[in-house]
Design a protein around this motif. Sequence first.
Motif, short mmCIF file in Angstrom:
data_model
loop_
_atom_site.label_atom_id
_atom_site.label_comp_id
_atom_site.label_asym_id
_atom_site.label_seq_id
_atom_site.Cartn_x
_atom_site.Cartn_y
_atom_site.Cartn_z
N CYS A 64 0.86 -1.18 0.00
CA CYS A 64 0.00 0.00 0.00
C CYS A 64 0.90 1.23 0.00
CB CYS A 64 -0.90 0.00 1.23
SG CYS A 64 -1.88 1.52 1.35
N PRO A 65 0.69 2.15 -0.97
CA PRO A 65 1.55 3.34 -1.03
C PRO A 65 1.30 4.34 0.10
CG PRO A 65 -0.15 3.43 -2.72
CD PRO A 65 -0.26 2.09 -2.07
N SER A 66 0.16 4.23 0.78
CA SER A 66 -0.18 5.21 1.82
C SER A 66 0.29 4.81 3.22
CB SER A 66 -1.68 5.45 1.86
OG SER A 66 -2.11 6.07 0.68
N CYS A 67 0.11 3.53 3.57
CA CYS A 67 0.37 3.16 4.96
C CYS A 67 1.47 2.11 5.10
CB CYS A 67 -0.91 2.64 5.61
SG CYS A 67 -1.41 1.01 5.04
N SER A 68 2.02 1.64 4.03
CA SER A 68 3.13 0.69 4.00
C SER A 68 2.78 -0.72 4.45
CB SER A 68 4.36 1.21 4.76
OG SER A 68 4.16 1.07 6.16
N LEU A 69 1.48 -1.03 4.66
CA LEU A 69 1.10 -2.42 4.90
C LEU A 69 1.40 -3.22 3.64
CD1 LEU A 69 -2.38 -2.35 6.70
CD2 LEU A 69 -0.21 -3.11 7.65
N MET A 70 1.64 -4.52 3.81
CA MET A 70 1.92 -5.38 2.67
C MET A 70 1.06 -6.63 2.76
SD MET A 70 6.08 -5.18 2.46
CE MET A 70 6.38 -5.46 4.20
N VAL A 71 0.66 -7.15 1.59
CA VAL A 71 -0.05 -8.43 1.55
C VAL A 71 0.69 -9.35 0.60
CG1 VAL A 71 -2.36 -7.58 2.13
CG2 VAL A 71 -1.66 -7.64 -0.26
N GLU A 72 0.59 -10.63 0.88
CA GLU A 72 1.17 -11.64 0.00
C GLU A 72 0.11 -12.05 -1.01
OE1 GLU A 72 3.12 -16.10 0.12
OE2 GLU A 72 2.72 -15.05 2.01
N VAL A 73 0.47 -12.01 -2.29
CA VAL A 73 -0.45 -12.42 -3.35
C VAL A 73 -0.25 -13.91 -3.59
CG1 VAL A 73 -1.24 -12.00 -5.71
CG2 VAL A 73 -0.16 -10.14 -4.42
N ILE A 74 -1.33 -14.68 -3.46
CA ILE A 74 -1.26 -16.12 -3.67
C ILE A 74 -1.61 -16.41 -5.12
CG2 ILE A 74 -2.14 -18.37 -2.93
CD1 ILE A 74 -0.71 -16.73 -0.71
N PHE A 75 -0.63 -16.92 -5.88
CA PHE A 75 -0.87 -17.24 -7.29
C PHE A 75 0.17 -18.23 -7.78
CE2 PHE A 75 2.41 -14.06 -7.48
CZ PHE A 75 3.11 -14.31 -8.64
N GLU A 76 -0.18 -18.90 -8.85
CA GLU A 76 0.76 -19.76 -9.57
C GLU A 76 1.19 -18.99 -10.82
OE1 GLU A 76 1.78 -22.74 -8.51
OE2 GLU A 76 0.47 -22.63 -6.76
N LYS A 77 2.39 -19.24 -11.28
CA LYS A 77 2.90 -18.55 -12.47
C LYS A 77 1.94 -18.71 -13.66
CE LYS A 77 7.01 -16.77 -14.02
NZ LYS A 77 7.95 -15.88 -13.40
N GLU A 78 1.30 -19.89 -13.75
CA GLU A 78 0.36 -20.16 -14.85
C GLU A 78 -0.85 -19.23 -14.79
OE1 GLU A 78 0.76 -23.40 -12.54
OE2 GLU A 78 2.72 -22.71 -13.25
N ASP A 79 -1.21 -18.77 -13.58
CA ASP A 79 -2.36 -17.87 -13.43
C ASP A 79 -2.18 -16.56 -14.19
OD1 ASP A 79 -3.41 -19.73 -11.66
OD2 ASP A 79 -2.78 -18.65 -9.87
N LEU A 80 -0.94 -16.17 -14.43
CA LEU A 80 -0.67 -14.88 -15.07
C LEU A 80 -0.98 -14.89 -16.56
CD1 LEU A 80 2.68 -13.92 -13.30
CD2 LEU A 80 0.33 -13.31 -12.64
N GLY A 81 -1.06 -16.07 -17.16
CA GLY A 81 -1.28 -16.18 -18.61
C GLY A 81 -2.48 -15.41 -19.10
N GLU A 82 -3.63 -15.54 -18.40
CA GLU A 82 -4.84 -14.86 -18.85
C GLU A 82 -4.69 -13.34 -18.79
OE1 GLU A 82 -8.22 -14.82 -15.78
OE2 GLU A 82 -7.04 -16.56 -15.18
#
Length: 75
Positions: free
Chosen positions: A51-69
């Motif tokens: 987050c650019p405002s408060c510096s919290l971070m989240v982990e994005v759960i994905f497989e490399k194959e998910d990016l294809g679409e």
Amino acid sequence: MSEQISVYDQIEIEDFTFDPDLQVFSYPCPCGDRFQISLGDMEDGENIAVCPSCSLMVEVIFEKEDLGEYIDEVA
């Protein structure tokens, strides 16, 4: 020795909003702004959206194959 990053939450890629023009995934942050991570960063193996405002971070759960679409969407 790897440094442990403290993340606020883990969020599935499907729960993010994708903007094909900016090639950025975003997700609402509790502070009112949005966590963001670029498609290019994710292709490079990055999985932390910040987050650019408060510096919290989240982990994005994905497989490399998910990016294809999403890659197809901007091509």
